[in-house]
Design a protein around this motif. Sequence first.
Motif, PDB file in Angstrom:
ATOM      1  N   ALA A  33       0.811  -1.212   0.000  1.00  0.00           N
ATOM      2  CA  ALA A  33       0.000   0.000   0.000  1.00  0.00           C
ATOM      3  C   ALA A  33       0.849   1.268   0.000  1.00  0.00           C
ATOM      4  O   ALA A  33       1.893   1.328   0.665  1.00  0.00           O
ATOM      5  N   TYR A  34       0.356   2.270  -0.728  1.00  0.00           N
ATOM      6  CA  TYR A  34       1.055   3.548  -0.905  1.00  0.00           C
ATOM      7  C   TYR A  34       0.050   4.689  -0.859  1.00  0.00           C
ATOM      8  O   TYR A  34      -1.132   4.490  -1.132  1.00  0.00           O
ATOM      9  N   MET A  35       0.550   5.897  -0.589  1.00  0.00           N
ATOM     10  CA  MET A  35      -0.308   7.085  -0.544  1.00  0.00           C
ATOM     11  C   MET A  35      -0.720   7.566  -1.926  1.00  0.00           C
ATOM     12  O   MET A  35      -1.812   8.082  -2.099  1.00  0.00           O
ATOM     13  N   SER A  36       0.160   7.435  -2.913  1.00  0.00           N
ATOM     14  CA  SER A  36      -0.150   7.965  -4.243  1.00  0.00           C
ATOM     15  C   SER A  36       0.125   6.929  -5.323  1.00  0.00           C
ATOM     16  O   SER A  36       0.905   5.999  -5.124  1.00  0.00           O
ATOM     17  N   ALA A  37      -0.509   7.134  -6.465  1.00  0.00           N
ATOM     18  CA  ALA A  37      -0.273   6.252  -7.609  1.00  0.00           C
ATOM     19  C   ALA A  37       1.178   6.329  -8.047  1.00  0.00           C
ATOM     20  O   ALA A  37       1.799   5.303  -8.346  1.00  0.00           O
TER      21      ALA A  37
END
Length: 116
Positions: A33-37
């Motif tokens: 999981a990440y904050m941005s694409a």
Amino acid sequence: MDRSDIILVAAPDAGFRRSLAFALDSAGFTTAAYMSAGDAFASCDARAAACAVIDDDAVDDWNLASAQFDAFARPVILLVDFFRAVPALPFARHVMKPFLGEPLIEAVRAAMAGPG
């Protein structure tokens, strides 16, 4: 390197990101999981990922999104608000928010199965 069963998840809202990862993990997938694409596609997990689940709010610049999705070159499930107009993007399938339970899991399974 062969692709694994990793699903990239990108959403700026931490609670939503955790919910997406939990739903996918509960269905037997492995998530990163990440904050941005942009962060997700630039990550070390991207090279081995089978597909990505990207919240429309995680796209920092829609002018760059097509190039990012194209460079990823694997299926992307784009989670979109009902009233948001998004451009046509390569490899992207839209799933409307907030209907993310089974439609999301089915979209990921279909993406991992490939065309057919």
